[in-house]
Design an enzyme around this catalytic site. Structure first.
Site, PDB file in Angstrom:
ATOM      1  N   TYR A 116     -14.788  11.715   9.329  1.00 60.61           N
ATOM      2  CA  TYR A 116     -14.794  11.164   8.012  1.00 60.61           C
ATOM      3  C   TYR A 116     -15.869  10.268   8.071  1.00 60.61           C
ATOM      4  O   TYR A 116     -16.810   9.952   6.900  1.00 60.61           O
ATOM      5  CB  TYR A 116     -13.548  10.108   8.084  1.00 60.61           C
ATOM      6  CG  TYR A 116     -13.516   9.140   7.008  1.00 60.61           C
ATOM      7  CD1 TYR A 116     -12.831   9.482   5.632  1.00 60.61           C
ATOM      8  CD2 TYR A 116     -13.672   8.046   7.176  1.00 60.61           C
ATOM      9  CE1 TYR A 116     -12.999   8.451   4.625  1.00 60.61           C
ATOM     10  CE2 TYR A 116     -13.911   6.886   5.875  1.00 60.61           C
ATOM     11  CZ  TYR A 116     -13.335   7.402   4.968  1.00 60.61           C
ATOM     12  OH  TYR A 116     -13.315   6.503   3.704  1.00 60.61           O
ATOM     13  N   SER A 122     -18.712   4.432   2.436  1.00 59.74           N
ATOM     14  CA  SER A 122     -17.807   3.679   3.357  1.00 59.74           C
ATOM     15  C   SER A 122     -18.509   2.815   4.444  1.00 59.74           C
ATOM     16  O   SER A 122     -19.513   3.300   5.037  1.00 59.74           O
ATOM     17  CB  SER A 122     -16.538   4.428   3.986  1.00 59.74           C
ATOM     18  OG  SER A 122     -15.816   3.801   4.972  1.00 59.74           O
TER      19      SER A 122
HETATM   20  P1  NAP Z   1      -6.362   7.072  -1.854  1.00 58.02           P
HETATM   21  O1  NAP Z   1      -5.500   5.990  -2.362  1.00 58.02           O
HETATM   22  O2  NAP Z   1      -5.752   7.879  -0.587  1.00 58.02           O
HETATM   23  O3  NAP Z   1      -6.883   7.981  -3.062  1.00 58.02           O
HETATM   24  C1  NAP Z   1      -7.715   8.967  -2.667  1.00 58.02           C
HETATM   25  C2  NAP Z   1      -7.777   9.812  -4.198  1.00 58.02           C
HETATM   26  O4  NAP Z   1      -8.718  10.924  -4.037  1.00 58.02           O
HETATM   27  C3  NAP Z   1      -6.329  10.356  -4.709  1.00 58.02           C
HETATM   28  O5  NAP Z   1      -6.350  10.074  -5.835  1.00 58.02           O
HETATM   29  C4  NAP Z   1      -6.478  11.879  -4.492  1.00 58.02           C
HETATM   30  O6  NAP Z   1      -5.809  12.525  -5.101  1.00 58.02           O
HETATM   31  C5  NAP Z   1      -8.106  11.979  -4.462  1.00 58.02           C
HETATM   32  N1  NAP Z   1      -8.593  13.333  -3.928  1.00 58.02           N
HETATM   33  C6  NAP Z   1      -8.451  13.618  -2.489  1.00 58.02           C
HETATM   34  N2  NAP Z   1      -9.483  14.863  -2.712  1.00 58.02           N
HETATM   35  C7  NAP Z   1      -9.411  15.237  -3.903  1.00 58.02           C
HETATM   36  C8  NAP Z   1     -10.249  16.491  -4.444  1.00 58.02           C
HETATM   37  N3  NAP Z   1     -10.616  17.329  -3.598  1.00 58.02           N
HETATM   38  N4  NAP Z   1     -10.262  16.623  -5.698  1.00 58.02           N
HETATM   39  C9  NAP Z   1      -9.816  15.536  -6.562  1.00 58.02           C
HETATM   40  N5  NAP Z   1      -8.932  14.503  -6.065  1.00 58.02           N
HETATM   41  C10 NAP Z   1      -9.124  14.170  -4.889  1.00 58.02           C
HETATM   42  O7  NAP Z   1      -7.843   6.351  -1.210  1.00 58.02           O
HETATM   43  P2  NAP Z   1      -8.683   5.455  -1.320  1.00 58.02           P
HETATM   44  O8  NAP Z   1      -8.545   4.408  -0.439  1.00 58.02           O
HETATM   45  O9  NAP Z   1      -8.273   4.777  -3.031  1.00 58.02           O
HETATM   46  O10 NAP Z   1     -10.054   5.939  -1.381  1.00 58.02           O
HETATM   47  C11 NAP Z   1     -10.997   6.075  -2.560  1.00 58.02           C
HETATM   48  C12 NAP Z   1     -12.461   6.263  -1.793  1.00 58.02           C
HETATM   49  O11 NAP Z   1     -12.756   5.327  -1.168  1.00 58.02           O
HETATM   50  C13 NAP Z   1     -12.638   7.361  -0.838  1.00 58.02           C
HETATM   51  O12 NAP Z   1     -13.620   7.992  -1.024  1.00 58.02           O
HETATM   52  C14 NAP Z   1     -12.596   6.746   0.487  1.00 58.02           C
HETATM   53  O13 NAP Z   1     -13.214   7.583   1.519  1.00 58.02           O
HETATM   54  C15 NAP Z   1     -13.448   5.406   0.113  1.00 58.02           C
HETATM   55  N6  NAP Z   1     -13.046   4.346   1.038  1.00 58.02           N
HETATM   56  C16 NAP Z   1     -11.665   3.812   1.217  1.00 58.02           C
HETATM   57  C17 NAP Z   1     -11.715   2.679   2.110  1.00 58.02           C
HETATM   58  C18 NAP Z   1     -10.169   1.954   2.364  1.00 58.02           C
HETATM   59  O14 NAP Z   1     -10.017   1.366   3.192  1.00 58.02           O
HETATM   60  N7  NAP Z   1      -8.907   2.526   1.493  1.00 58.02           N
HETATM   61  C19 NAP Z   1     -12.637   2.130   2.756  1.00 58.02           C
HETATM   62  C20 NAP Z   1     -13.991   2.946   2.523  1.00 58.02           C
HETATM   63  C21 NAP Z   1     -14.085   3.924   1.589  1.00 58.02           C
HETATM   64  P3  NAP Z   1      -4.330  12.999  -5.615  1.00 58.02           P
HETATM   65  O15 NAP Z   1      -3.754  11.381  -5.926  1.00 58.02           O
HETATM   66  O16 NAP Z   1      -3.983  13.782  -6.379  1.00 58.02           O
HETATM   67  O17 NAP Z   1      -3.774  13.242  -4.046  1.00 58.02           O
END
Ligand code: NAP
Length: 250
Positions: free
Chosen positions: A159, A145
């Site tokens: 985080y 991130s």
């Molecule tokens: P999201 O929509 O909240 O999705 C997170 C996913 O991770 C969900 O499918 C969740 O599963 C899964 N998850 C969480 N803990 C888990 C575990 N212990 N075992 C298996 N699955 C798990 O988030 P997102 O924004 O797409 O994030 C994806 C990645 O991008 C993350 O690493 C996040 O830190 C990174 N990121 C996001 C942003 C942003 O602005 N959105 C920016 C920078 C980095 P369930 O659906 O079953 O709950």
């Protein structure tokens, strides 16, 4: 004979992971959609991929648990074949808070879900991909991130620090397995439209901050998926231990 194409995307039921799973499936990968608790989203995505002619399975596994990760990878071995691409994407965020209001339970939960999970999945993937164990090689893409660089003060330093650890994991592992047929790279998204901001306590966070983004907007999960796909593809064949920032210029 063409190379096998088997991808595991952790946390792929929703958000960036779901967009990535769709893109890999559309490009001929047999895809494992891993999820922790949101079975419905994972199943809906699997139906969509299958209707589009793609091949996929869904596997519930908490990737911060050693036994779950072992089960996840052996399920893939049996159902799809040996994994050739690992996308470490699963991650969590907790409510915005200053450091002095964070307790050990919260900090440990962030670290096990965001860091231990990536280590465990890398371990399972390396054992299958590395030429050291007679594997055919492979690619790992870690989702870090922009927070690793900003530190996320007044919001979630825990985080941000967990993502800093992913940057270091990427560098170290890339060097450890460079002669074993495995490339390890990383994407660092900025503000991307997913459910994650609601978990941080501010669903409209991107609207508040988008004016400070040079491109003047948040990013879409599909834009991150394209970068992940490129890093997993032969088109980035000379890239390892690298970071691709996707933050609209931030
Ligand atoms: P999201 O929509 O909240 O999705 C997170 C996913 O991770 C969900 O499918 C969740 O599963 C899964 N998850 C969480 N803990 C888990 C575990 N212990 N075992 C298996 N699955 C798990 O988030 P997102 O924004 O797409 O994030 C994806 C990645 O991008 C993350 O690493 C996040 O830190 C990174 N990121 C996001 C942003 C942003 O602005 N959105 C920016 C920078 C980095 P369930 O659906 O079953 O709950």
């Amino acid at each position: 004979m063409s190379k096998p194409k088997v991808a595991i995307i952790t946390g792929a039921g929703r958000g960036i992971g779901a967009a990535t799973a769709k893109l890999f499936a559309r490009n001929g990968y047999a895809v494992c959609i891993n999820y922790k608790s949101d079975k419905k989203s994972a199943n809906d995505l699997a139906k969509l991929i299958t209707a589009d002619g793609g091949q996929c399975i869904t596997v519930q596994a908490d990737v911060s648990c050693e036994n779950d990760v072992e089960r996840l990878f052996s399920t893939i071995d049996n159902a799809l074949g040996t994994v050739t691409v690992l996308v470490n994407n699963a991650g969590i965020l907790k409510k915005q808070s200053r450091l002095e209001d964070m307790n050990a339970e919260r900090i440990n939960s962030i670290l096990t879900n965001n860091v231990t999970s990536y280590f465990l999945c890398c371990r399972a993937a390396v054992k299958r991909m590395s030429t050291r164990y007679s594997g055919l090689g492979g690619v790992i893409v870690n989702v870090s991130s922009g927070a690793a660089l900003s530190g996320s003060p007044n919001e979630y330093i825990d985080y941000a620090a967990s993502k800093g650890a992913i940057d270091t994991l990427t560098k170290g592992l890339s060097l450890e397995v460079a002669t074993e047929g495995i490339r390890v790279n990383c994407v660092r998204p900025g503000l991307i439209y997913t459910d994650m901001h609601a978990d941080g306590g501010e669903p409209e966070r991107i609207e508040r901050l988008k004016d400070i983004i040079p491109l003047q907007r948040g990013g879409q999960p599909e834009e991150v998926a394209e970068a992940i796909y490129w890093l997993a593809s032969e088109k980035s064949s000379f890239s390892t231990g690298n970071y691709l920032d996707l933050a609209g210029g931030l």
